[in-house]
Design a protein around this motif. Structure first.
Motif, short mmCIF file in Angstrom:
data_model
loop_
_atom_site.label_atom_id
_atom_site.label_comp_id
_atom_site.label_asym_id
_atom_site.label_seq_id
_atom_site.Cartn_x
_atom_site.Cartn_y
_atom_site.Cartn_z
N ASP A 158 -98.52 16.98 35.22
CA ASP A 158 -98.59 17.95 34.12
C ASP A 158 -99.28 19.23 34.55
O ASP A 158 -99.82 19.96 33.72
N ALA A 159 -99.29 19.53 35.85
CA ALA A 159 -100.08 20.65 36.35
C ALA A 159 -99.26 21.90 36.67
O ALA A 159 -99.82 23.00 36.73
N LEU A 160 -97.97 21.77 36.92
CA LEU A 160 -97.16 22.94 37.24
C LEU A 160 -96.86 23.74 35.97
O LEU A 160 -96.95 23.21 34.86
N PRO A 161 -96.50 25.01 36.12
CA PRO A 161 -96.07 25.76 34.94
C PRO A 161 -94.91 25.05 34.26
O PRO A 161 -94.11 24.38 34.92
N PRO A 162 -94.77 25.18 32.95
CA PRO A 162 -93.69 24.47 32.24
C PRO A 162 -92.32 25.01 32.62
O PRO A 162 -92.15 26.20 32.91
N THR A 163 -91.34 24.12 32.60
CA THR A 163 -89.96 24.53 32.88
C THR A 163 -89.46 25.54 31.86
O THR A 163 -88.52 26.29 32.14
N ALA A 164 -90.08 25.59 30.69
CA ALA A 164 -89.67 26.55 29.66
C ALA A 164 -89.76 27.98 30.17
O ALA A 164 -88.98 28.85 29.75
N PHE A 165 -90.72 28.28 31.08
CA PHE A 165 -90.83 29.63 31.62
C PHE A 165 -89.54 30.05 32.32
O PHE A 165 -89.07 31.16 32.15
N GLU A 166 -88.99 29.14 33.13
CA GLU A 166 -87.78 29.47 33.87
C GLU A 166 -86.53 29.44 32.97
O GLU A 166 -85.46 29.87 33.39
N MET A 167 -86.72 28.99 31.72
CA MET A 167 -85.64 29.03 30.73
C MET A 167 -85.76 30.26 29.85
O MET A 167 -85.04 30.40 28.84
N GLY A 168 -86.68 31.17 30.21
CA GLY A 168 -86.80 32.43 29.49
C GLY A 168 -87.74 32.40 28.30
O GLY A 168 -87.76 33.34 27.50
N LEU A 169 -88.55 31.35 28.18
CA LEU A 169 -89.50 31.23 27.07
C LEU A 169 -90.91 31.42 27.60
O LEU A 169 -91.20 31.14 28.76
N ALA A 170 -91.80 31.89 26.74
CA ALA A 170 -93.18 32.16 27.16
C ALA A 170 -94.15 31.45 26.23
O ALA A 170 -93.78 30.98 25.15
N GLY A 171 -95.43 31.41 26.65
CA GLY A 171 -96.47 30.85 25.82
C GLY A 171 -96.76 29.40 26.12
O GLY A 171 -96.13 28.77 26.97
N TRP A 172 -97.71 28.86 25.41
CA TRP A 172 -98.17 27.50 25.59
C TRP A 172 -97.07 26.51 25.21
O TRP A 172 -96.35 26.70 24.22
N VAL A 173 -96.94 25.44 25.99
CA VAL A 173 -95.95 24.39 25.72
C VAL A 173 -96.73 23.08 25.56
O VAL A 173 -96.90 22.32 26.51
N ARG A 183 -98.58 25.93 44.99
CA ARG A 183 -97.69 26.85 45.70
C ARG A 183 -96.27 26.52 45.25
O ARG A 183 -95.76 25.44 45.51
N LEU A 184 -95.63 27.45 44.55
CA LEU A 184 -94.35 27.18 43.91
C LEU A 184 -93.17 27.61 44.76
O LEU A 184 -93.24 28.62 45.48
N ASP A 185 -92.09 26.86 44.67
CA ASP A 185 -90.83 27.20 45.31
C ASP A 185 -90.36 28.55 44.77
O ASP A 185 -90.23 28.72 43.55
N PRO A 186 -90.11 29.53 45.64
CA PRO A 186 -89.66 30.85 45.15
C PRO A 186 -88.43 30.77 44.27
O PRO A 186 -88.22 31.64 43.40
N ALA A 187 -87.59 29.76 44.44
CA ALA A 187 -86.38 29.63 43.64
C ALA A 187 -86.67 29.30 42.18
O ALA A 187 -85.78 29.38 41.34
N THR A 188 -87.93 28.93 41.89
CA THR A 188 -88.27 28.55 40.51
C THR A 188 -89.30 29.48 39.87
O THR A 188 -89.93 29.11 38.87
N VAL A 189 -89.49 30.66 40.43
CA VAL A 189 -90.50 31.59 39.87
C VAL A 189 -89.90 32.91 39.42
O VAL A 189 -90.60 33.91 39.33
#
Length: 286
Positions: free
Chosen positions: A213-228, A172-178
């Motif tokens: 290592d289970a949360l989505p990568p921080t790269a998503f919130e930096m505007g990048l997509a795909g596997w990290v 369950r993710l903090d709305p501020a980071t999604v």
């Protein structure tokens, strides 16, 4: 029996959960363990790095005389795939309070040759024997209550159905980071949320290796997509976690040359910092 009591009764126990079954290793001979990497812990077909670390951590826990990982550093050499694998361990040093070992996980190519996937060096001890003295400036991350956070059902799948691991976790993710899930990433390298296993199994030192290592990568919130993919990951386990969901905070301060670092903190229900980690990961630019 009430609904709450029924749910509590249905919770998986440590040692008897999907995570335990899927990280099980079977000693073939001293220092050699056979296993099956489950497809249930994959992202875009590749096995999650935290799950792999837990597998190797379990093998080292059997090979070394001390029960708990204190620090474990892993280098990910090639992408692991679901299927048969073997772990080879070596005891480096055994002391009164700490023992150190190394381990490598191998799979097989089309010709049947072993290919090394991941290599770790770790020190083990007994978390229960540590003194209670805590002197810290660290504070738990500002994660909203669990019921105000967002799960996978609340937004689109950024990996277009390629994340089997999501079904094994309670995230369950903090709305501020999604913002990334809505096409509006904040540009900040932050990810925060609640973590647990979907079958209700409480956390232990081994599952902390997965949690970092289970949360989505921080790269998503930096505007990048795909596997990290992870290049290197070091985890420090500080305490045995109290029962209940964990709060995980991950931050990135520097993305350069196609690589970023992620610093993670894991806090338990007793407001204790139970694990810390740093990893280097590769990102896809453009």
């Amino acid at each position: 029996m009430s609904d709450a009591a029924s749910a509590a009764a249905a919770r998986a126990l440590i040692g008897d959960s999907e995570f335990d079954r899927d990280t099980a290793v079977f000693r073939r001979e001293e220092g050699v363990y056979d296993l099956e990497l489950s497809a249930g812990w994959t992202i875009l077909g590749a096995v999650n790095g935290g799950y792999l670390l837990a597998v190797l951590g379990r093998a080292l826990g059997d090979a070394l005389p001390h029960p708990d990982p204190f620090t474990i550093s892993a280098h990910y050499l090639t992408a692991s795939r679901p299927g048969k694998a073997v772990v080879r361990t070596q005891t480096v040093r055994t002391g009164r309070t700490l023992s150190t070992g190394q381990a490598s996980l191998f799979q097989y190519d089309e010709e049947g040759n072993e290919v090394e996937r991941i290599r770790v060096l770790a020190s083990y001890g007994d978390l229960a024997a540590l003194p209670d003295d805590v002197r810290t400036t660290a504070t738990p991350p500002p994660v909203p209550p669990l019921e105000r956070c967002l799960g996978p059902e609340d937004g689109p799948d950024p990996l277009q159905g390629g994340s089997a691991i999501a079904g094994r976790l309670m995230l369950r993710l903090d709305p501020a980071t999604v913002g990334w899930a809505l096409g509006r990433p904040s540009g900040k390298g932050e990810m925060r949320g609640w973590f647990g296993l979907a079958d209700g199994r409480d956390a232990d030192p081994l599952s902390l290796l997965l949690a970092v290592d289970a949360l989505p990568p921080t790269a998503f919130e930096m505007g990048l997509a795909g596997w990290v993919p992870t290049v290197e990951l070091t985890v420090h386990v500080r305490h045995r976690p109290a029962p209940g969901p964990l709060r995980v905070s991950i931050t990135t301060r520097n993305l350069a040359g196609g690589f970023l670092e992620e610093d993670a903190e894991v806090w338990d229900s007793a407001d204790r910092l139970v694990a810390q980690s740093r990893q280097l990961a590769r990102v896809r630019l453009g």
